[in-house]
Design a protein around this motif. Structure first.
Motif, PDB file in Angstrom:
ATOM      1  N   VAL A 117     -64.876  42.433 -69.778  1.00 31.18           N
ATOM      2  CA  VAL A 117     -64.775  42.818 -68.359  1.00 31.18           C
ATOM      3  C   VAL A 117     -64.948  41.568 -67.513  1.00 31.18           C
ATOM      4  CG1 VAL A 117     -65.722  44.235 -66.512  1.00 31.18           C
ATOM      5  CG2 VAL A 117     -65.648  45.120 -68.853  1.00 31.18           C
TER       6      VAL A 117
ATOM      7  N   VAL B  31     -65.846  43.345 -61.503  1.00 27.53           N
ATOM      8  CA  VAL B  31     -65.919  44.702 -60.951  1.00 27.53           C
ATOM      9  C   VAL B  31     -66.117  44.578 -59.449  1.00 27.53           C
ATOM     10  CG1 VAL B  31     -67.185  46.878 -60.892  1.00 27.53           C
ATOM     11  CG2 VAL B  31     -66.862  45.689 -63.070  1.00 27.53           C
TER      12      VAL B  31
ATOM     13  N   ALA C 139     -66.375  53.302 -66.997  1.00 37.39           N
ATOM     14  CA  ALA C 139     -66.570  52.751 -65.655  1.00 37.39           C
ATOM     15  C   ALA C 139     -67.005  53.832 -64.675  1.00 37.39           C
ATOM     16  CB  ALA C 139     -65.288  52.082 -65.174  1.00 37.39           C
TER      17      ALA C 139
ATOM     18  N   ILE D 136     -61.635  47.539 -61.568  1.00 39.33           N
ATOM     19  CA  ILE D 136     -62.159  46.767 -62.688  1.00 39.33           C
ATOM     20  C   ILE D 136     -61.045  45.892 -63.258  1.00 39.33           C
ATOM     21  CG2 ILE D 136     -63.151  46.882 -65.013  1.00 39.33           C
ATOM     22  CD1 ILE D 136     -64.448  49.440 -64.291  1.00 39.33           C
TER      23      ILE D 136
ATOM     24  N   ALA E 165     -63.847  52.006 -56.978  1.00 37.56           N
ATOM     25  CA  ALA E 165     -63.952  50.607 -57.382  1.00 37.56           C
ATOM     26  C   ALA E 165     -62.708  50.208 -58.165  1.00 37.56           C
ATOM     27  CB  ALA E 165     -65.212  50.388 -58.223  1.00 37.56           C
TER      28      ALA E 165
ATOM     29  N   ASN F 299     -72.094  44.949 -57.911  1.00 33.48           N
ATOM     30  CA  ASN F 299     -70.917  44.639 -58.722  1.00 33.48           C
ATOM     31  C   ASN F 299     -71.307  43.956 -60.023  1.00 33.48           C
ATOM     32  OD1 ASN F 299     -69.193  45.679 -56.763  1.00 33.48           O
ATOM     33  ND2 ASN F 299     -68.842  43.713 -55.795  1.00 33.48           N
TER      34      ASN F 299
ATOM     35  N   GLN G 108     -70.825  45.405 -63.810  1.00 36.27           N
ATOM     36  CA  GLN G 108     -70.039  44.611 -64.748  1.00 36.27           C
ATOM     37  C   GLN G 108     -70.812  44.340 -66.037  1.00 36.27           C
ATOM     38  OE1 GLN G 108     -68.726  40.834 -63.195  1.00 36.27           O
ATOM     39  NE2 GLN G 108     -68.273  40.008 -65.213  1.00 36.27           N
TER      40      GLN G 108
END
Length: 256
Positions: free
Chosen positions: A156, A159, A114, A89, A87, A138, A142
């Motif tokens: 954040v 994501v 993460a 971020i 993934a 996602n 997040q």
């Protein structure tokens, strides 16, 4: 002995060096967390700031959005399928003081958080959900990461799960499953079509049986179709009335 002029020049030189070493220039996206004798005394910048040597120190913090690539994680889905997931971020510092004081190396800390969150959240879902519900996953990841990083002064922003990779054997099994599902749907659709056709034929037969003249018109229409195909075979329809006449005639003879 050292003359007064030499002493003055030395003093001026030292003063210039101290002044030069006390000047810091911060870019628009930078902030400086200032410590005086080890104690936090404020956040400075952007622009030109003064830091007294040997007494004050600063820690520069980049306020821009950081794009963090999360390494591929190996996990087991809820339906016991081995999956490789990675993934990306997007986060940024919103409070430089907490980002420096509350956590050591906030970028590394966010990366580790993460990775563990990715394994924890995705391991609770089945493979079909991992492939079909990425937007929801996602958002869940997040929210969890943002809840923890909020104490570090980090927000954040997004994501995104980039890749969900599975073993080759599982790919073949999924292909067979998809093919079987397509065949099942095709058979169901074909059966439904046969059922509807049979129902319409039944309704048409009831209408034709109640109206003999409609049957005669149907015969004539069939003759027109055969003639249009330029066939050498000629078919003459046998009227239903003739059949009924011969049937009644044979019944009377049998009675006599």
């Amino acid at each position: 002995m050292i003359s007064n002029s030499t002493l003055i020049l030395g003093t001026i030189f030292i003063a210039v060096l101290l002044a030069a070493s006390s000047i810091r220039i911060l870019r628009e996206y930078e902030r400086a967390v200032l410590f005086t004798l080890g104690r936090f005394t404020g956040v400075k910048g952007p622009g030109l700031i003064l830091v007294f040597p040997f007494i004050q120190t600063i820690a520069r913090v980049d306020m821009r959005t950081v794009v963090l690539d999360v390494p591929t994680q190996d996990l087991i889905s809820r339906d016991n399928v081995s999956v490789h997931v990675n993934a990306v971020i997007y986060f940024r510092v919103i409070d430089p003081e907490r980002a420096i004081i509350q956590v050591e190396q906030f970028v590394d800390a966010t990366s580790q958080l993460a990775q563990t969150t990715l394994r924890s959240v995705l391991g609770k879902h089945e493979l079909d959900e991992l492939l079909a519900e990425r937007d929801k996953l996602n958002k869940d990841i997040q929210d969890i990461i943002d809840t923890h990083t909020n104490a570090w002064g980090i927000e954040v922003a997004n994501v995104e799960i980039k890749h969900v990779d599975i073993d080759e054997t599982m790919v073949r099994a999924m292909a067979k499953q998809a093919e079987a599902e397509r065949e099942r749907r095709a058979r169901v659709i074909n059966a439904e079509g046969e059922e509807q056709a049979a129902q319409k034929l039944h309704e048409a037969a009831e209408i034709l049986s109640s109206r003999p003249e409609a049957m005669q018109l149907r015969y004539l229409g069939a003759l027109g179709t055969i003639a249009g195909e330029k066939s050498s075979t000629i078919v003459f329809p046998f009227p239903v009335e003739f059949g009924r006449f011969f049937e009644n005639f044979s019944s009377k003879n049998a009675a006599d």
